[in-house]
Design an enzyme around this catalytic site. Structure first.
Site, short mmCIF file in Angstrom:
data_model
loop_
_atom_site.label_atom_id
_atom_site.label_comp_id
_atom_site.label_asym_id
_atom_site.label_seq_id
_atom_site.Cartn_x
_atom_site.Cartn_y
_atom_site.Cartn_z
N LYS A 53 6.00 -52.08 16.33
CA LYS A 53 7.05 -52.80 15.62
C LYS A 53 6.68 -54.28 15.48
O LYS A 53 6.83 -54.87 14.40
CB LYS A 53 8.38 -52.68 16.37
CG LYS A 53 9.01 -51.31 16.34
CD LYS A 53 10.23 -51.27 17.26
CE LYS A 53 10.83 -49.88 17.31
NZ LYS A 53 11.92 -49.76 18.29
N GLN A 97 15.38 -51.44 23.33
CA GLN A 97 14.54 -50.25 23.34
C GLN A 97 15.06 -49.25 24.38
O GLN A 97 15.22 -49.58 25.56
CB GLN A 97 13.09 -50.63 23.65
CG GLN A 97 12.11 -49.47 23.61
CD GLN A 97 11.98 -48.85 22.22
OE1 GLN A 97 12.00 -49.55 21.22
NE2 GLN A 97 11.84 -47.55 22.16
N ASP A 120 19.22 -51.05 14.42
CA ASP A 120 18.95 -49.66 14.76
C ASP A 120 20.03 -48.73 14.23
O ASP A 120 19.83 -47.52 14.15
CB ASP A 120 18.84 -49.50 16.29
CG ASP A 120 17.49 -48.98 16.72
OD1 ASP A 120 16.66 -48.64 15.86
OD2 ASP A 120 17.26 -48.89 17.95
#
Length: 288
Positions: A53, A97, A120
């Site tokens: 990412k 995460q 997200d």
């Protein structure tokens, strides 16, 4: 018959060119898209994913930051960090995460993210907007799958779709996105009876069950579009999907590969939504 391979990497590269233009235009207005990733512990898969990412974010010219925390961080400490970045105008996207260590309630942490910065797409407000058909931020994997289907001109309207897997990350939002495109959708799971027979009714089959090579050609309707979300390791450590791709490719009309299928699109949609967040936040009046 040999299936058309739906390359997520190719589409991701195409979208990156478009996103680069958006970033350049934002920078001309004095706005640099900012993405911060909060990473707890040393999980190898998470480390690799976050590294990918960051690499792509920096290549686009993002203000990209990875904040690493020890495995024993408390929930309160992590929530304080989330609140800090909620208030930091340099960041338009916040990603925590997952998975998180057992002492931290993941739901509490996700809920603490400002829904506008939730790139997200997992915040309850964003999931709720998706459910009522007015999406803002969308979970990145199903969003990327829709983009792939559109790119390869797979007809969705009026078609029968079956999703194997009912997670909040893939299965449930995938069902809603397909319904919004006027597909008739069935969500199957580990308790579904006669699963292979049900899967054979699908014009579009999305497999997100987390079991390597679970879906064989017996599951496939001839000519169907098969989307493999699985990321598993076989006994030799090789990355494989949930679909036994070599034999399924003989029956399906379209098939995503593993790797270079759904994975690159997940990261692409995260970056895309960060840019969209930068456009929205950048247009808001500044707080006094």
């Amino acid at each position: 018959m040999s299936a058309t391979i739906m390359s997520g990497k190719t589409l991701a590269d195409e979208m990156t060119i478009e996103m680069q233009n958006d970033v350049n235009q934002l920078k001309e207005k004095g706005i640099t898209p900012g993405l911060v990733v909060l990473l707890v512990g040393e999980d190898p898969a998470s480390q690799t994913y976050v590294r990918n990412k960051e690499k792509r974010a920096k290549a686009l010219g993002f203000h990209s930051l990875i904040k690493r925390y020890p495995i024993d961080i408390t929930e309160e400490e992590l929530l304080n960090e989330v609140n800090h970045y909620n208030e930091d105008p340099a960041f338009h996207g916040i990603l925590v995460q997952l998975p998180l260590p057992k002492q931290i309630d993941s739901e509490n942490v996700v809920n603490a993210i400002d829904s506008v910065k939730d790139v997200d797409g997992f915040h309850p407000i964003n999931m709720g907007k998706l459910l009522i058909g007015k999406p803002d931020k969308i979970p990145c994997t199903p969003y990327g799958i829709i983009k792939l289907l559109e790119r390869y001109q797979v007809e969705i309207e009026g078609k029968t779709a079956v999703i194997i897997g009912r997670s909040n990350i893939v299965g449930k939002p995938m069902a809603q996105l397909l319904m919004m495109k006027n597909a008739t959708v069935t969500v199957a799971h580990s308790r579904t009876k006669n699963l292979a027979a049900l899967a054979r009714t699908a014009d579009i089959l999305v497999v997100a069950i987390g079991r390597g090579h679970f879906v064989t050609k017996e599951f496939i309707k001839p000519g169907a579009a098969v989307i493999d979300v699985g990321m598993n390791r076989d006994k030799n450590g090789k990355l494989i999907g949930d679909v036994k791709s070599d034999e399924v490719a003989e029956v399906a009309g379209y098939l995503t590969p593993v790797p270079k299928g759904v994975g690159p699109m997940t990261i692409t949609m995260l970056l895309y939504q960060t840019i969209e967040s930068a456009k929205k936040i950048g247009a808001l009046p500044k707080k006094m």
